[in-house]
Design a protein around this motif. Structure first.
Motif: not given
Length: 152
Positions: A63-64, A67-68, A72
């Motif tokens: 997820a990180n 998002t980086d 989404h």
């Protein structure tokens, strides 16, 4: 250190390498997953799932990274719903195609029936004309016989 701790350390190190974008054993284009981390750590299939905390750490790292990159990340429920909606769309598309082809088949069957009926009528008319032709030939022969005159 026990074998369990060594496996966890190997998994953590592999996750770290993948997160930094410098894996040794897998391509850098491969998506991050528990299986990818297991392959990077040169471990067997499913060995990462013995560590639920590690699985959660992989999901958070994924997820990180997403998002980086500005992507989404969907939750599990959202992804399942989107897959369900996609399946519904595909099913509806196939249903519409099926109905369209079914209607075409009905039209073809009606046309075939109509042509078959015309063929039967034409064959019956041919038989009638053949009988009429035979009768006319007989009448012609009889008329020709009546017109014969004796030579003297």
């Amino acid at each position: 250190m026990g074998k369990s701790e060594n496996t966890l350390i190997a998994l953590e190190a592999a996750l770290e390498r993948i997160a930094k974008g410098k894996p040794k054993h897998i391509p850098t284009t491969r998506k991050l997953s528990v299986r990818a981390v297991e392959e990077e750590a040169s471990l067997g299939n499913g060995s990462g799932y013995y560590y639920p905390e590690f699985v959660e750490k992989v999901k958070k790292t994924k997820a990180n990274i997403a998002t980086d990159n500005g992507i989404h990340v969907q939750t599990d429920i959202q992804s399942v719903r989107s897959k369900l909606n996609e399946q519904k769309r595909i099913k509806q598309n196939y249903k519409e195609k099926y109905e369209s082809i079914k209607d075409q088949l009905a039209l073809f069957a009606a046309a075939q029936h109509h042509l078959n009926d015309k063929l039967v009528q034409a064959l019956a008319r041919i038989d009638d004309l053949n009988y009429e032709n035979i009768d006319l030939r007989k009448q012609l022969a009889k008329a020709n016989r009546n017109n014969i005159t004796a030579l003297k």
